[in-house]
Motif scaffolding. Structure first.
Motif, short mmCIF file in Angstrom:
data_model
loop_
_atom_site.label_atom_id
_atom_site.label_comp_id
_atom_site.label_asym_id
_atom_site.label_seq_id
_atom_site.Cartn_x
_atom_site.Cartn_y
_atom_site.Cartn_z
N LYS B 128 0.82 -1.22 0.00
CA LYS B 128 0.00 0.00 0.00
C LYS B 128 0.85 1.27 0.00
O LYS B 128 1.88 1.33 0.68
N ASP B 129 0.41 2.24 -0.74
CA ASP B 129 1.04 3.56 -0.76
C ASP B 129 2.51 3.53 -1.14
O ASP B 129 3.29 4.37 -0.70
N PHE B 130 2.88 2.56 -1.94
CA PHE B 130 4.26 2.47 -2.45
C PHE B 130 4.20 2.51 -3.98
O PHE B 130 3.49 1.70 -4.58
N PHE B 131 4.92 3.45 -4.57
CA PHE B 131 4.83 3.68 -6.01
C PHE B 131 6.18 3.48 -6.68
O PHE B 131 6.99 4.40 -6.76
#
Ligand SMILES: Cc1cc2nc3c(=O)[nH]c(=O)nc-3n(C[C@H](O)[C@H](O)[C@H](O)COP(=O)(O)OP(=O)(O)OC[C@H]3O[C@@H](n4cnc5c(N)ncnc54)[C@H](O)[C@@H]3O)c2cc1C
Ligand SMILES: Cc1cc2nc3c(=O)[nH]c(=O)nc-3n(C[C@H](O)[C@H](O)[C@H](O)COP(=O)(O)OP(=O)(O)OC[C@H]3O[C@@H](n4cnc5c(N)ncnc54)[C@H](O)[C@@H]3O)c2cc1C
Lengths: 553, 397
Positions: B128-131
């Motif tokens: 999650k929330d890692f790009f």
């Protein structure tokens, strides 16, 4: 003064140029396109960049004007009925109440009932007891309550739906293009010239006619053609609360004044407004004094208002057309409200001998279609075109199929599905297909407004989106309670994928945060202050972003 | 009768409790919530202490001298953190940019990246929330001459999450690596990376992994021939949670008592001395008497200070506050006046009247975000001020 057409690197040619992409401008674009007249609209920002996205969102029944301005009242109720028919996706027929409070003028009620009757506005009295049961937050000492057909309107959506409908009928628009000058060829206008604000390139449009629909900017634009207009800029402040305080529009039953309307929109409530003369349409920063004044006045209708959670304050600038005779005697506070809100069409040939140049100013959002009809009638008449106006009958969007709704409900939680269909209409098809192929894209990127990754991706890829703020307006990203603390971050990689178009890590992100901040500053207390500490901790602390002097605009 | 009652169990309150308990005092911490640590990344900043001491009334004017001691003391309490006084380290933000860090959880130290020819960015599926694309681009910008590669990692255990499109939080991934399957997966991965190693200056960047959370993972990584650099994560973060658990565990191990989930409603005061704290718990009022009190209620974020449109209030004692004349500035990330709101104190952290300078309560010490005259996000000193003031208060109880 420009004589003839200057050489620009990009040239367009059409029958009619419309300057200004607010409700009035897009209304005209759609109307002309439906009549088969070729038209190009030029807007300096995103569509609805001006007053049409900085307003109360009330589709007036006309009752507010029933005493002072019977013409406006009659126009409003007529347009109210038309828009409910042609734009049901942009409206919620909440209904509205007018409530009389102790101390409000008593003889006003009689005059008001009379006015409503004359304007054909249906009114029904609601027993006070019943009213308090339906709206438990309403002040207990209300005296009388009347129901009228007010509604809530999503201004941004209505503007875009008009533009899209126009496009389907051959109309075109250019956003982030600013008109610097209306060109003349002797007595006639010859087109416009200006600058593409994204690339810095100049552009020129040749046209037979120019329609100036720039609202509060109209006098400036008219002046470039050597025409004069008297437009009063009247600032109004609005406050957004984080929940639906009332189920319907609540108006105070007295002569229109400050802080007497609450409009519920989706999960929030917008309360306002004020009236203050300003020098320029760019002056839309609410002051602490205005916010405090609204809270003081609002206490009468909604006791304990100061303790309710505010999420932002904003202001819009009303373009009021001033005719000198209407101003005599008007002075002091609230003088802006005395200027008629009925619109004006100014044929600059009659006024100062400039042919083919029309300015449309004043009016209300509610009457945008009627203004557009009248302006388009004028244009058609001059061009010798005879096709009649169709905007009062032709729906803005084709109706949604039941299949589409079922598909949305199968892929997304119920509330998220409904919200997406409301925002996108038929365009939801592509988004749903993306989610079906990759369920990960059904993730909610914005939990407050229930916007999925797939929807933001689509908005980002849209050729009309140039800034994070454009994406925000299209998707309502960052408009909910958290005001973007989480979803701003989550939208980053999507913007990144578009490569050259955005620079999300540098200027763009900080610019977006600063824009949001502008609306929060005037209401920096309570939960919103706590949220601010948190958001700053994330962006300045955790992510270590630094503002190296970017501006907000 | 307690020797000390600490109101608020965030980083400042816990430090005060630990130090006092270690000095043989009996301390009770009462806290509504678990504080801001779980949202933070586990990194603690002290900022440029000497420079900040020049700022009029900055808490470091009083605390600066003690900052270094507090720094070392923290390292004793939390050996899984690293830092060298006066030598600022580097950690990766969730965006893949480098940021300064004074005290950081083991594993987060990003210095191996400066020598790496090749950086392999592990992409745990669904984190999650890692790009990854953003992180890769930012790494490339900072390490121009390194090659950066993505290594996608598919984890069987999370297939179901993936199928329904549910992202996997950092905290869940952190737990997974501590599990038996997790450790096995990690060993295999390190083995594969070792076999494929092209040069001996490779570094692995590994989001969602936190050695500080699990000694077994630490052992596996210790045997790896290439350095592994972790990343801080967007809130809530496993590393912040681990730090909180460590500090709380330490306080309890020293015999301290904690009451979490209830707040102090008010404190009764007699002739300049705080006497009894009234706590509301499960609908009942309980009172606790103590010789001295620490006010560690976390400012606006902790709700130790609340503002309405017309007034700003300290919530436990009703202490008068320093309130700046201007409230906000146009640059969101720049210095914000509101942030300077807080309690003014004397050299012993006792609350003073901001007008007269008179000490208001003899046996109350104010710490952390409750102190006036600082903005943690501009001074980069959030952790430093909180740790140092907590440490000092712990010595005074
Ligand atoms: C606080 C407030 C509350 C209101 N509430 C309501 C309400 O509840 N109901 C209602 O019916 N009405 C309401 N109104 C009135 C309504 O919002 C306006 O009458 C309406 O939006 C005006 O639309 P417009 O298209 O004429 O102007 P705008 O929306 O302002 O459009 C003008 C456009 O022209 C563009 N432009 C200007 N100069 C140039 C240039 N040189 N080149 C290119 N483009 C240019 C601007 O960027 C702008 O987008 C409210 C107004 C205010 C201020
Ligand atoms: C998102 C985020 C990122 C951060 N990043 C960093 C960073 O990069 N570097 C860094 O150094 N620091 C960082 N910090 C930490 C920051 O420095 C802290 O805000 C600061 O340390 C304050 O700590 P505190 O102990 O004073 O307050 P808090 O940690 O907020 O603790 C206060 C506690 O008091 C409790 N409380 C309040 N009122 C009462 C009452 N009446 N009775 C009982 N209990 C009560 C609250 O529930 C809370 O648990 C970050 C914080 C956040 C939120």
């Amino acid at each position: 003064m420009g004589q003839g057409l200057e050489k620009g690197s990009v040239r367009y040619s059409v029958q009619v140029v419309i300057i200004g992409g607010g409700a009035t401008g897009v209304g005209i674009l759609r109307d002309l396109s439906l009549r088969g007249i070729s038209a190009l609209l030029i807007e300096q920002g995103d569509l609805a960049h001006g007053t049409s996205s900085r307003f109360h969102g009330l589709l007036h029944s006309g009752a507010r004007y029933a005493v002072k301005d019977p013409i406006s009242a009659a126009e409003c109720i007529q347009e109210n009925a038309i828009l409910k028919r042609i734009a049901p996706n942009c409206l919620v027929s909440t209904g509205g109440w007018f409530v009389q409070m102790p101390g409000d003028e008593t003889d006003y009620v009689e005059a008001w009932l009379q006015g409503c009757q004359e304007a054909n506005i249906p009114v029904r009295e609601i027993p006070v007891q019943e009213a308090l049961e339906q709206e438990p937050l309403l002040a207990k000492d209300v005296l009388r309550v009347f129901e009228v057909p007010d509604a809530a309107v999503d201004g941004f959506k209505l503007v875009w739906d008009n533009a899209k409908s126009a496009r389907r009928h051959g109309g075109r628009y250019l956003t982030y293009h600013r008109v610097n000058e209306v060109l003349r060829d002797g007595e006639r206008v010859a087109g416009v010239q200006g600058e593409n604000l994204l690339t810095g390139e100049p552009f020129t449009v040749e046209s037979l006619m120019v329609v100036n629909a720039t609202g509060a900017w109209a006098d400036r634009v008219a002046a470039t053609a050597g025409a004069s207009l008297d437009v009063v800029c009247d600032k109004g402040v609005l406050l957004a609360f984080n929940r639906r305080l009332f189920q319907r529009v609540i108006n105070r039953l007295r002569s229109p004044g400050d802080g007497d309307i609450f409009v519920p929109h989706e999960t929030i409530t917008i309360f306002g407004t004020t009236s203050e003369r300003v020098d320029t349409p760019l002056d839309h920063q609410p002051t602490d004094r205005e916010v405090q004044r609204l809270l003081d006045v609002g206490e009468t209708l909604l006791p304990g208002i100061a303790g309710k959670r505010l999420i932002r304050a904003f202001a819009g600038v009303r373009p009021l057309h001033r005719e000198d005779r209407e101003l005599t005697g008007a002075s002091g506070e609230g003088e802006g409200r005395e200027v008629s809100r009925t619109f004006a069409l100014i044929d600059h040939e009659v006024e100062e001998g400039i042919k083919g140049f029309l300015s449309v100013v004043g009016g209300k959002f509610t009457t945008y279609r009627l203004m557009a009809e009248k302006a388009s009638d004028w244009v058609a008449g001059k061009l010798g075109e005879t096709a009649p106006c169709r905007t009062a009958e032709e729906p803005l969007l084709p109706a949604l199929s039941e299949r589409l709704r079922r598909k949305a409900l199968a892929l997304l939680p119920c509330a998220a599905a409904e919200k997406m269909l409301e925002r996108l209409g038929q365009e939801a098809v592509a988004v749903l297909e993306t989610i079906r192929e990759d369920p990960g894209k059904g993730q909610l990127l914005c939990e407050c407004e229930m916007v999925t990754v797939a929807e933001v991706e689509k908005a980002v890829a849209d050729p009309d989106a140039h800034h994070l703020a454009d994406v925000r307006r299209k998707t309502r990203l960052g408009m909910g309670t958290c005001q973007g603390a989480f979803c701003t971050y989550r939208a980053l990689p999507l913007m990144w994928r578009e490569g050259e178009k955005y620079d999300p890590l540098g200027r763009e992100l900080i610019r977006f945060l600063n824009q949001r901040w502008k609306g929060i500053r005037p209401i920096l207390w309570g939960e919103q202050l706590r949220e601010t500490e948190f958001t700053r901790a994330i962006y300045a602390g955790l992510l270590d972003l630094q503002d190296k002097g970017t501006t907000t605009e | 009768m307690w020797d000390g009652l600490v109101i608020g169990g965030g980083i400042a309150g816990l430090m005060a409790g630990i130090r006092a308990q270690e000095r043989g005092k009996r301390v009770l911490i009462v806290s509504v919530g678990t504080g801001s640590l779980a949202f933070a990344s586990g990194v603690l900043d002290f900022g440029r202490v000497e420079l900040l001491r020049q700022e009029e009334k900055h808490p470091y004017v009083l605390l600066g001298e003690t900052a270094e001691k507090a720094f070392s003391y923290f390292l004793q309490c939390c050996p899984s953190h690293h830092g060298v006084w006066g030598r600022t380290g580097m950690a990766l933000t969730p965006l893949g940019t480098l940021r300064a860090a004074d005290l950081l959880p083991e594993g987060l130290d990003a210095s191996p990246l400066t020598h790496a020819n090749r950086i392999v960015l592990v992409v745990p599926e669904g984190l999650k929330d890692f790009f990854p694309e953003v992180v890769k681009a930012n790494l490339q910008k900072q390490f121009i001459s390194s090659t950066i590669q993505l290594k996608r990692l598919r984890i069987e255990e999370f297939v179901d999450w993936q199928a329904v499109g549910k992202p996997i939080p950092d905290t869940v991934y952190a737990k997974f690596w501590c599990s038996e399957q997790g450790r096995e997966t990690l060993k295999n991965l390190i083995g594969e990376m070792t076999r494929k190693m092209v040069s001996d200056s490779e570094t692995l960047v590994f989001p969602g992994l936190h050695v500080a959370a699990c000694p077994e993972v630490e052992k596996i990584l210790a045997q790896a021939p290439l350095p592994v650099v972790e990343m801080t994560s967007f809130p809530p973060s496993a590393a912040g949670q681990v730090l909180y658990d460590r500090l709380r565990g330490r306080f309890k191990a020293l015999g301290g008592e904690l009451l979490i989930g209830s707040g102090v409603e008010r404190v009764e005061v007699e002739s300049g001395q705080a006497r009894r704290a009234i706590v509301k718990s499960k609908g009942k009022e309980i009172s606790f008497t103590a010789k001295a009190f620490v006010l560690a209620t976390g400012g606006f974020f902790g709700r130790g200070i609340v503002a309405s449109s017309t007034e700003v209030r300290e919530t436990v004692f009703g202490l008068p506050l320093y309130v700046p004349p201007e409230w906000s500035e146009s640059s969101f990330l720049g210095a914000q006046p509101y942030a300077y709101t807080g309690v003014e104190v004397d050299h012993s952290l006792r609350p003073c009247d901001p007008v007269t300078g008179k000490v208001l309560l003899e046996n109350v010490f104010v710490v952390g975000r409750m102190l006036a005259h600082w903005d943690p996000w501009v001074g980069h000193c959030g952790g430093g001020v909180s740790l140092t003031s907590g440490f000092l208060a712990g010595g005074l109880l």
